[in-house]
Scaffold this motif. Structure first.
Motif, PDB file in Angstrom:
ATOM      1  N   LEU A 292       0.898  -1.287   0.088  1.00 43.69           N
ATOM      2  CA  LEU A 292      -0.104   0.000   0.023  1.00 43.69           C
ATOM      3  C   LEU A 292       0.906   1.213  -0.050  1.00 43.69           C
ATOM      4  CD1 LEU A 292      -2.434   1.632   0.193  1.00 43.69           C
ATOM      5  CD2 LEU A 292      -2.564   1.394   2.710  1.00 43.69           C
ATOM      6  N   ALA A 293       0.756   2.035  -0.870  1.00 43.57           N
ATOM      7  CA  ALA A 293       1.583   3.295  -1.067  1.00 43.57           C
ATOM      8  C   ALA A 293       0.971   4.462  -0.910  1.00 43.57           C
ATOM      9  CB  ALA A 293       2.151   3.279  -2.418  1.00 43.57           C
ATOM     10  N   LEU A 294       1.034   5.247  -0.226  1.00 46.91           N
ATOM     11  CA  LEU A 294       0.239   6.636  -0.049  1.00 46.91           C
ATOM     12  C   LEU A 294       1.445   7.579   0.213  1.00 46.91           C
ATOM     13  CD1 LEU A 294      -2.271   5.438   2.882  1.00 46.91           C
ATOM     14  CD2 LEU A 294      -3.065   6.404   0.589  1.00 46.91           C
ATOM     15  N   ASN A 295       2.457   7.689  -0.257  1.00 52.09           N
ATOM     16  CA  ASN A 295       3.540   8.427  -0.019  1.00 52.09           C
ATOM     17  C   ASN A 295       3.171   9.655  -1.117  1.00 52.09           C
ATOM     18  OD1 ASN A 295       4.455   5.971  -1.679  1.00 52.09           O
ATOM     19  ND2 ASN A 295       5.997   7.587  -2.582  1.00 52.09           N
ATOM     20  N   MET A 310      -6.349  -1.358   9.128  1.00 54.42           N
ATOM     21  CA  MET A 310      -6.323  -2.008   7.801  1.00 54.42           C
ATOM     22  C   MET A 310      -5.528  -3.056   7.540  1.00 54.42           C
ATOM     23  SD  MET A 310      -4.169   1.144   6.142  1.00 54.42           S
ATOM     24  CE  MET A 310      -2.602   1.721   6.385  1.00 54.42           C
ATOM     25  N   ASN A 311      -5.746  -3.905   6.780  1.00 52.22           N
ATOM     26  CA  ASN A 311      -5.209  -5.042   6.590  1.00 52.22           C
ATOM     27  C   ASN A 311      -4.370  -4.974   5.201  1.00 52.22           C
ATOM     28  OD1 ASN A 311      -6.342  -7.533   8.434  1.00 52.22           O
ATOM     29  ND2 ASN A 311      -7.983  -6.264   7.811  1.00 52.22           N
ATOM     30  N   VAL A 312      -2.961  -5.321   5.298  1.00 49.02           N
ATOM     31  CA  VAL A 312      -2.042  -5.010   4.273  1.00 49.02           C
ATOM     32  C   VAL A 312      -1.078  -6.341   4.295  1.00 49.02           C
ATOM     33  CG1 VAL A 312      -0.267  -3.530   3.480  1.00 49.02           C
ATOM     34  CG2 VAL A 312      -2.141  -2.720   4.224  1.00 49.02           C
ATOM     35  N   GLY A 313      -1.320  -7.021   3.226  1.00 44.80           N
ATOM     36  CA  GLY A 313      -0.309  -8.165   3.083  1.00 44.80           C
ATOM     37  C   GLY A 313       1.243  -7.799   2.842  1.00 44.80           C
ATOM     38  N   GLY A 314       1.393  -6.581   2.241  1.00 40.87           N
ATOM     39  CA  GLY A 314       3.009  -6.353   1.989  1.00 40.87           C
ATOM     40  C   GLY A 314       3.440  -5.213   2.909  1.00 40.87           C
ATOM     41  N   ASN A 315       4.239  -4.302   2.288  1.00 39.98           N
ATOM     42  CA  ASN A 315       4.688  -2.869   2.984  1.00 39.98           C
ATOM     43  C   ASN A 315       3.695  -2.004   2.820  1.00 39.98           C
ATOM     44  OD1 ASN A 315       6.900  -4.723   3.419  1.00 39.98           O
ATOM     45  ND2 ASN A 315       8.263  -3.787   1.527  1.00 39.98           N
ATOM     46  N   LEU A 316       3.794  -0.908   3.773  1.00 36.15           N
ATOM     47  CA  LEU A 316       3.160   0.305   3.978  1.00 36.15           C
ATOM     48  C   LEU A 316       3.980   1.440   3.733  1.00 36.15           C
ATOM     49  CD1 LEU A 316       0.550   2.109   4.520  1.00 36.15           C
ATOM     50  CD2 LEU A 316       1.315   1.901   6.995  1.00 36.15           C
ATOM     51  N   PHE A 317       3.870   2.124   2.588  1.00 33.64           N
ATOM     52  CA  PHE A 317       4.811   3.406   2.307  1.00 33.64           C
ATOM     53  C   PHE A 317       3.861   4.771   2.819  1.00 33.64           C
ATOM     54  CE2 PHE A 317       6.026   0.163  -0.420  1.00 33.64           C
ATOM     55  CZ  PHE A 317       7.587  -0.144  -0.010  1.00 33.64           C
ATOM     56  N   PRO A 329      -0.573   6.090  13.680  1.00 37.90           N
ATOM     57  CA  PRO A 329      -0.407   5.045  15.013  1.00 37.90           C
ATOM     58  C   PRO A 329       0.721   4.759  15.243  1.00 37.90           C
ATOM     59  CG  PRO A 329      -2.210   4.469  13.160  1.00 37.90           C
ATOM     60  CD  PRO A 329      -1.316   5.722  12.773  1.00 37.90           C
ATOM     61  N   VAL A 330       0.950   4.241  16.404  1.00 32.23           N
ATOM     62  CA  VAL A 330       2.268   3.622  16.814  1.00 32.23           C
ATOM     63  C   VAL A 330       2.760   2.357  16.206  1.00 32.23           C
ATOM     64  CG1 VAL A 330       3.553   2.805  18.910  1.00 32.23           C
ATOM     65  CG2 VAL A 330       1.687   4.743  19.343  1.00 32.23           C
ATOM     66  N   ASP A 331       1.887   1.512  15.912  1.00 29.91           N
ATOM     67  CA  ASP A 331       2.225   0.327  15.139  1.00 29.91           C
ATOM     68  C   ASP A 331       1.007   0.041  14.194  1.00 29.91           C
ATOM     69  OD1 ASP A 331       0.252  -0.464  16.966  1.00 29.91           O
ATOM     70  OD2 ASP A 331       1.259  -2.081  17.813  1.00 29.91           O
ATOM     71  N   PHE A 332       1.002  -1.033  13.321  1.00 28.20           N
ATOM     72  CA  PHE A 332       0.089  -1.512  12.336  1.00 28.20           C
ATOM     73  C   PHE A 332       0.173  -2.998  12.460  1.00 28.20           C
ATOM     74  CE2 PHE A 332       1.918   2.565  10.699  1.00 28.20           C
ATOM     75  CZ  PHE A 332       0.475   3.426  10.617  1.00 28.20           C
ATOM     76  N   PRO A 333      -0.692  -3.471  13.558  1.00 23.19           N
ATOM     77  CA  PRO A 333      -0.614  -4.753  13.456  1.00 23.19           C
ATOM     78  C   PRO A 333      -1.088  -5.846  12.503  1.00 23.19           C
ATOM     79  CG  PRO A 333      -2.690  -3.879  14.703  1.00 23.19           C
ATOM     80  CD  PRO A 333      -1.929  -2.884  14.381  1.00 23.19           C
ATOM     81  N   ASN A 334      -2.060  -5.164  11.561  1.00 26.87           N
ATOM     82  CA  ASN A 334      -2.268  -5.777  10.443  1.00 26.87           C
ATOM     83  C   ASN A 334      -1.448  -5.720   9.107  1.00 26.87           C
ATOM     84  OD1 ASN A 334      -4.445  -7.096  11.829  1.00 26.87           O
ATOM     85  ND2 ASN A 334      -5.734  -5.245  11.578  1.00 26.87           N
ATOM     86  N   VAL A 335      -0.303  -5.119   9.377  1.00 24.24           N
ATOM     87  CA  VAL A 335       0.506  -4.975   8.179  1.00 24.24           C
ATOM     88  C   VAL A 335       1.579  -5.899   8.034  1.00 24.24           C
ATOM     89  CG1 VAL A 335       2.126  -3.323   6.992  1.00 24.24           C
ATOM     90  CG2 VAL A 335      -0.178  -2.440   7.785  1.00 24.24           C
ATOM     91  N   CYS A 336       1.610  -6.847   7.180  1.00 23.83           N
ATOM     92  CA  CYS A 336       2.357  -7.970   7.286  1.00 23.83           C
ATOM     93  C   CYS A 336       3.960  -7.823   7.128  1.00 23.83           C
ATOM     94  CB  CYS A 336       2.190  -9.238   6.301  1.00 23.83           C
ATOM     95  SG  CYS A 336       0.323  -9.757   6.781  1.00 23.83           S
ATOM     96  N   GLY A 337       3.962  -6.695   6.210  1.00 27.52           N
ATOM     97  CA  GLY A 337       5.451  -6.282   5.867  1.00 27.52           C
ATOM     98  C   GLY A 337       6.061  -4.864   6.596  1.00 27.52           C
ATOM     99  N   ALA A 338       6.924  -4.478   6.088  1.00 25.44           N
ATOM    100  CA  ALA A 338       7.436  -3.325   6.761  1.00 25.44           C
ATOM    101  C   ALA A 338       6.769  -2.081   6.844  1.00 25.44           C
ATOM    102  CB  ALA A 338       8.935  -2.900   6.355  1.00 25.44           C
ATOM    103  N   SER A 339       6.826  -1.206   7.479  1.00 22.94           N
ATOM    104  CA  SER A 339       5.800   0.266   7.633  1.00 22.94           C
ATOM    105  C   SER A 339       7.057   1.170   7.582  1.00 22.94           C
ATOM    106  CB  SER A 339       5.106   0.483   8.861  1.00 22.94           C
ATOM    107  OG  SER A 339       4.207  -0.652   8.875  1.00 22.94           O
TER     108      SER A 339
END
Length: 346
Positions: A292-295, A310-317, A329-339
């Motif tokens: 998921l890319a929001l940059n 939100m549920n993200v199987g890869g990385n969050l940008f 948010p402090v963490d993203f428990p449902n983001v499987c990759g790196a944030s």
């Protein structure tokens, strides 16, 4: 003397006849001018009548098109409600089967299974209630788990622009699965494109259509809507389901519809380089199988409270914005990759 008087009388008659002839010619000229003006007035009246007829025909065509779209969406809603009912019935049956395993499973495993089934049932019931309230919110599917590869971000802690790496492709659901059957067909995508064109008159219809890639069964695989000059999305966009990527980057979108949280993307969701200032509250409900890319949304200054769910199987940008560290948010428990998150406060 008599001859002179006769000549003078003759000249007088001739002068009178010339004056009479001139008067007749002047009258003829005025009559012709009047006829010309009358003809011009008639021509203007005919053109006005023709314009009125064309306007009436256009209004009738628009009304028919609107009625056709309405009927198509109503049919789609009825179909999806029927499918939702079947899913809830299947879930209830699974719950019953789980109850029947009490004597074969440990107490701890059974409680965990029942809790999981209850959570899924509540989500399905809430989604069905939302569908009753609006035609635009349609079917919900579960994306397949994709194969992930890390994105090279360059300098540690930064991400200038999301790149979809080669090989990052979501697994396509089996044609016999519910997830595959519930993906939007070409007919549904045609309706969504019509709605996009209504709110984005400057969009290129051919590019919108050519960006959609369908599978062999006619279900939507991926949709490239980048560089389409989009400024907004219609509520019906929340019905989009893809087994592959959904590309919305490099547009001019300032906001997203509330239904956006209902989309399901099996691959990557790329939304960088837009003008988003905020995200809808439903955003936390999205499901993305890949990255998921929001940059590079330089006006983004507010996130919904649900963002961390939100549920993200890869990385969050998430970089290149106006968000403060308190907003993220402090963490993203449902983001499987790196944030990959960066703010000016970090």
């Amino acid at each position: 003397m008599a001859r002179l008087e006769q000549l003078m009388a003759t000249y007088s008659e001739m002068a009178h006849e010339e004056q009479h002839t001139a008067a007749i010619q002047q009258a003829d000229t005025q009559l012709q001018q009047a006829r010309n003006e009358l003809q011009e007035a008639q021509d203007r009246l005919d053109r006005a009548q023709a314009a009125m007829d064309r306007a009436q025909e256009q209004r009738s065509a628009d009304a028919q098109a609107a009625e056709s779209d309405k009927m198509a969406l109503q049919e789609a809603l009825a179909e999806d409600l029927h499918v939702r009912g079947g899913e809830i019935s299947m879930l209830t049956e699974l719950r019953s089967q789980a109850d029947g395993l009490v004597m074969h499973e440990t107490t701890q495993g059974l409680v965990a299974g029942i809790d999981l089934l209850t959570e899924h049932q509540k989500k399905l019931q809430a989604h069905a209630m939302k569908m009753l309230g609006t035609i635009a919110i349609e079917q919900q599917t579960v994306p397949a788990t994709p194969t992930h590869q890390p994105i090279n971000t360059g300098t540690p802690g930064t991400f200038a622009r999301a790149k979809v790496p080669a090989g990052t492709v979501a697994q396509t659901p089996s044609p016999s699965s519910d997830a595959y059957r519930l993906m939007p067909s070409k007919g549904r995508i045609d309706i969504i494109i019509k709605h996009i064109l209504r709110t984005n008159p400057g969009a290129d219809e051919n590019r919108l259509r050519n960006g959609a890639v369908f599978g062999v069964e006619g279900q939507l695989h991926s949709w490239d809507l980048s560089f389409c000059n989009l400024q907004s999305l219609p509520e019906s966009f929340g019905t989009v389901r893809t087994s592959g990527d959904l590309m919305l980057h490099d547009n001019k979108m300032e906001s997203l519809p509330e239904s956006f949280g209902c989309i399901r993307v099996g691959g990557n969701l790329i939304m960088n380089n837009n003008l988003l200032s905020s995200l809808p509250e439903s955003f936390g409900s999205i499901s993305v199988g890949g990255h998921l890319a929001l940059n590079e949304n330089p006006h983004l200054e507010k996130l919904p409270s649900s963002f961390g769910e939100m549920n993200v199987g890869g990385n969050l940008f998430l970089s290149g914005h106006r968000l403060s560290i308190q907003e993220i948010p402090v963490d993203f428990p449902n983001v499987c990759g790196a944030s990959h998150v960066r703010t000016d406060d970090l």
